[in-house]
Each structure stands twice: as C-alpha cells, then as structure tokens.
Design a protein around this motif. Structure first.
Motif, short mmCIF file in Angstrom:
data_model
loop_
_atom_site.label_atom_id
_atom_site.label_comp_id
_atom_site.label_asym_id
_atom_site.label_seq_id
_atom_site.Cartn_x
_atom_site.Cartn_y
_atom_site.Cartn_z
N GLU A 356 3.26 -3.97 -4.35
CA GLU A 356 1.87 -3.96 -3.92
C GLU A 356 1.28 -5.37 -3.91
O GLU A 356 0.53 -5.73 -3.00
CB GLU A 356 1.04 -3.06 -4.84
CG GLU A 356 1.41 -1.58 -4.75
CD GLU A 356 0.70 -0.75 -5.80
OE1 GLU A 356 0.24 0.36 -5.46
OE2 GLU A 356 0.61 -1.20 -6.96
N THR A 422 -11.98 -4.33 -3.67
CA THR A 422 -11.38 -3.09 -4.18
C THR A 422 -11.90 -1.85 -3.46
O THR A 422 -11.56 -0.73 -3.85
CB THR A 422 -11.65 -2.94 -5.69
OG1 THR A 422 -13.05 -2.72 -5.90
CG2 THR A 422 -11.20 -4.17 -6.46
N GLY A 424 -11.32 -1.15 -0.27
CA GLY A 424 -10.36 -0.70 0.72
C GLY A 424 -10.50 -1.29 2.11
O GLY A 424 -9.69 -1.00 2.99
N PRO A 428 -6.11 -2.10 1.44
CA PRO A 428 -6.13 -0.65 1.16
C PRO A 428 -5.56 -0.28 -0.20
O PRO A 428 -6.07 0.63 -0.86
CB PRO A 428 -5.27 -0.08 2.29
CG PRO A 428 -5.43 -1.07 3.41
CD PRO A 428 -5.51 -2.41 2.76
N SER A 429 -4.50 -0.98 -0.65
CA SER A 429 -3.87 -0.60 -1.91
C SER A 429 -4.78 -0.85 -3.11
O SER A 429 -4.64 -0.20 -4.15
CB SER A 429 -2.56 -1.36 -2.10
OG SER A 429 -2.78 -2.75 -2.20
N LYS A 431 -7.87 -0.13 -3.36
CA LYS A 431 -8.83 0.96 -3.52
C LYS A 431 -8.32 2.01 -4.49
O LYS A 431 -9.09 2.56 -5.30
CB LYS A 431 -9.15 1.60 -2.17
CG LYS A 431 -10.23 2.66 -2.23
CD LYS A 431 -10.60 3.16 -0.84
CE LYS A 431 -11.74 4.17 -0.94
NZ LYS A 431 -12.17 4.66 0.40
N THR A 432 -7.02 2.29 -4.45
CA THR A 432 -6.45 3.35 -5.28
C THR A 432 -5.76 2.82 -6.53
O THR A 432 -5.36 3.60 -7.39
CB THR A 432 -5.44 4.17 -4.47
OG1 THR A 432 -4.45 3.29 -3.91
CG2 THR A 432 -6.14 4.90 -3.32
N ALA A 433 -5.62 1.50 -6.64
CA ALA A 433 -4.91 0.92 -7.77
C ALA A 433 -5.71 1.08 -9.07
O ALA A 433 -6.94 1.24 -9.05
CB ALA A 433 -4.64 -0.56 -7.52
N GLU A 434 -4.99 1.03 -10.19
CA GLU A 434 -5.67 1.02 -11.49
C GLU A 434 -6.47 -0.27 -11.61
O GLU A 434 -5.96 -1.36 -11.31
CB GLU A 434 -4.62 1.10 -12.61
CG GLU A 434 -5.21 1.02 -14.01
CD GLU A 434 -4.14 0.89 -15.08
OE1 GLU A 434 -4.48 0.46 -16.20
OE2 GLU A 434 -2.96 1.20 -14.79
N LYS A 435 -7.74 -0.15 -12.02
CA LYS A 435 -8.57 -1.35 -12.08
C LYS A 435 -9.58 -1.27 -13.21
O LYS A 435 -9.96 -0.19 -13.66
CB LYS A 435 -9.27 -1.58 -10.74
CG LYS A 435 -10.14 -0.44 -10.24
CD LYS A 435 -10.70 -0.71 -8.85
CE LYS A 435 -9.78 -0.35 -7.74
NZ LYS A 435 -9.55 1.10 -7.56
#
Length: 470
Positions: A356, A422, A424, A428-429, A431-435
């Motif tokens: 990613e 973040t 998206g 895009p990645s 937006k769904t990643a752990e943050k």
C-alpha cells in the motif's frame, strides 16, 4: 374573534466560514428585516446552519470563536446548529465554552457526551411560540464525522435517524417543524423523503444554493451557498386553523445590499483584533524558512521533521501548497504561523502494508498534481504544490525506503500525513487504512511545537505545557 391568517418569516445563513467581508451588510439586513416584520406584526426567526466559525480567519482564531458568537448576538439570531468547523476543529474544552455568551439557542440532536448525556450548551429541539400562539418546533443536526468526534471525546449519532426521532417526539406539540441541517444536500433530500413531519429544511455543509428552494414531497428545502454570498428568506403562510397553506423560499444577493463607508472599517477592525491577540512570540528561528511551491524548501524540511518527530511515524508525506508564505530569521509569532498555515487540518498517522505504501508513493508522483487547485477538505490555500516526503525515498537502485527500512509487501509501516489525504480523493487506500488522527492539534500546532523544541531559549516544561503531545 376568529384568528386571521398569518405569515412567518425565516431568515437563514450557512457556511459563512468566517468570511466577514460581507458580514456588516448581512447583520444590518437581518436587523432591518426583523424591524419591518415586527412593525407588520409578522413573526420572524433568524437561524445559522453551521460553519459560521472558521479558524482560518485571525479574528476567529484569536478569539477562539467567541468573536463569531458576539457577531451572531449583535445580528439578532434566534438559534444556530453547529457544523464540522465548530465541532471538530476546536478542542472539546473550546467547544464547551464557545457559546457561553450566546443570546441564542444552539439546537443539535445528534451530539452527546460519551455517556449519552447532553452538554449544557445545546438543546435537541426548541419550540418557539409566536404572538398569536403558533408553535414552531426547531430541530437540528450536524454531519457525522465519527472518528474525529470520538477522538475529541464526543459521541456523534447518525443524524437522519436522530432527527426523525425528535420530529416524532415533538410533532403533537407543534404546528410546524423546521430543521437546521448541516448534513448536505443529498442527506436533506433523503430526510425529506423519510420524515413527513418536517415542513422546512434549512440546509448547509455541501455549499449548495437553492435560489427558489426545492420541494421534496411536501417539504421545502432552502440553502444559501457559502461565504455569506446570500441570505435566505422563507415565508410560511398559516391559515386561521394554524395549518400551513403555502411556503416559499428566496435568496438575497448580499453584493446588492446597501454598502456603507463604515463597513470596511468594521471588517478591518476584526482582522486587527485577531492579529493583535495572536501577536505573541512562540519560538526563534536562527535561519530563514523559505517557501517553494514546486520543489523542496527549508520550510518543508522543517515541517517534515516536525511531523515525523511529533507522530513517531516511520516517514511523512504532505504537499508544499500548505505553506502560504515564508518566515524570516528571528522571532516567530502565533500570528505569523497562523498566516503561514491557516488550514483547520489535523496530522494523521496511517498504518500501511508495504504494498500500500508503494502504491501511495506511486500515486503521489502524478505530474499534474502540483498545479492542481484544491478546494475544501480543510485546505485554505490554492495549489497542491509538490508532494514532499520526509524519510521516504528511492535509492539509486529504485528501492523505496521508509526511514532505515526497505519497503516490502507484507511488512507494516507508519506514514504521517494530513487528514485531508485520508478522505479517499487522492489516495483511495488511505480512506480504509488503520489511522490515528492527532486531535485537537492542527498542523500549525505541530509546527510551533517543533520550533519551540528546537529553540533552547524555551523552557522544556513551558513548551510541553502549551503544546503537549497527546
């Protein structure tokens, strides 16, 4: 004696975002209209639908938003709801004290303490009564930024469901229901379809403009765009039996309202007040920190190191367009940093797989991005500028390194970046990643923290007390 038919006037603003250039005209217009309506013995209500506060303006920043409240008081507002700028760009302590001096109601049904209790400064609804006894129920809600509100210590609920509950709860106590909605146009349309009890939805958040309103079933939607370009006016006609027989919406173009010589002075005084409040030395820089939009620069290197050290991430990525100027050698004040980084943007640490991170790095090399204009997302500049990396680089052999570690699929890395990346739109990645969002600190707070940390003139205890790493 039989009641006569009656007209109720609603005036509304939304998404002012501390654009005060037209505020003297807006305030004067609202006060004038109230006087005219009172003289005609017609009921009048004035509402703001959120994002009146925007910390990009020095007056708002310098007064912690209380100056905005004073302006709303002076204009005679009856009630407001909050937008995301009030809700998530201010600390919990600042929001809890924001409306202490308000002469109006704050109406909001989908925000509570984490234990479900209501803060003292808000009401889930208010029922107003006109001189002739017509009961006007007002409800309100704001957009659901779950992660941001949770990080600040708030519980935010799904707004449409909460609004429908409150509308059902008060429908037998009212003759009409008005909704103050900082949800956006699509949510407003869905709400109108789902909740027949609401008569008028005054909208905001997506900066949409309805010059003559929009009907969805029997619900009238009204909205005034952004930045105080328009004031909205809704007329509701009620018959002798307190039933609505007609309702209509219009917008008044503020540029066409009367201007006075003192208007410019009033706006300049707001700026002066804010700048004066922010005129406080925060750190000393021994060398100039120059800005460059399309290449790396001293100021981008400074901020890159700040972001990595503050978050503890392996590497950092941000755009050069966030810097709206340079800093000369010498003392740096809060005012200078605010002018440099006016954005209500938080730092964010994202955890990514090596694959990613490689993809994010590849996307960041888009040749068209540096000259792309950015609007929204908390960004208050113009162009994206060059994407800047700290401790993220390619070797001559073409291998990507994050700090001292080669980036490999299957391994995990942490990237410090800006919250706007973040959502998206560019990556895009992310937006769904752990943050992890670092809140309530804005990126300018991190900039000051690092400057104070490097300046041996600043006592460490003083620095940590003022800009504590959470």
């Amino acid at each position: 004696m039989r009641r006569r038919e009656e007209t109720i006037h609603l005036y509304h603003t939304n998404d002012i975002h501390s654009h005060f250039d037209s505020w003297p005209k807006i305030s004067r217009y609202l006060q004038t209209q109230r006087g005219l309506n009172d003289s005609a013995e017609e009921a009048c209500f004035i509402f703001d639908i959120g994002d009146h506060v925007d910390r990009s303006h020095p007056f708002t920043e310098g007064t912690s938003g209380k100056g905005n409240v004073a302006l709303l008081n002076r204009a005679g507002y009856d009630a407001v709801t909050i937008g995301n700028n009030e809700g998530i760009t201010m600390s919990k302590k600042a929001l809890n004290s924001l409306y202490e001096g308000a002469d109006f109601d704050v109406i909001l049904c989908n925000l509570t303490e984490t234990d479900g209790s209501l803060p003292q400064w808000l009401n889930p609804y208010v029922i107003y009564e006109t001189a002739s006894g017509i009961r006007v129920g007002v409800i309100g809600a704001t957009a659901m930024y779950t992660a941001f509100y949770a990080k600040l210590g708030w519980l935010i609920e799904e707004p449409r469901q909460e609004l429908k509950k409150v509308a059902e709860q008060i429908r037998h106590k009212t003759d009409m229901i008005i909704c103050l909605s900082h949800l956006g146009v699509n949510e407003d349309r869905l709400l109108a379809e789902e909740c027949k009890q609401i008569d008028v939805i005054l909208g905001a958040h997506t900066h949409h403009l309805f010059p003559e309103g929009e009907m969805v079933n029997d619900t009238l939607l009204a909205a005034t765009g952004k930045f105080g370009e328009y004031v909205g006016h809704v007329e509701i006609h009620v018959d002798c039996d307190m039933k609505i027989v007609d309702k209509s919406a219009e917008v008044i173009r503020v540029a066409e309202l009367e201007s006075r010589e003192e208007d410019v002075q009033e706006v300049n005084e707001l700026i002066h007040t804010g700048n004066e409040t922010l005129e406080e030395n925060v750190f000393y820089t021994a060398s100039p920190l120059k800005q460059q939009l399309f290449v790396d620069s001293p100021i981008s290197s400074f901020f890159g190191r700040a972001l990595v050290e503050y978050t503890g991430a392996d590497c950092a990525m941000f755009n050069a367009g966030i810097f709206l100027g340079s800093l000369d050698k010498g003392w740096v004040t809060k005012r200078m940093v605010h002018a440099l980084l006016p954005h209500p943007i938080n730092p964010c640490t994202v955890t990514l797989d090596g694959a990613e991170l490689l993809e994010v790095y590849r996307l960041s090399k888009n040749e068209s991005w540096p000259e792309t204009e950015i609007k929204g997302l908390g960004f208050r500049g113009t162009f994206m500028g060059k994407m800047i990396f700290e401790r993220l680089f390619r070797t001559d052999a073409g291998e990507l390194y994050a700090g001292n570690r080669k980036v490999i699929a299957g391994k995990t890395y942490t990237l410090a970046t800006l919250d706007m990346f973040t959502f998206g739109y560019f990556f895009p990645s992310l937006k769904t990643a752990e943050k992890e969002y670092h809140m309530p600190e804005l990126i300018r707070d991190v900039f000051i923290w690092y400057g104070m940390k490097r300046d041996n003139r600043i006592d460490p205890d003083t620095r940590n007390a003022r800009y504590k790493r959470e």
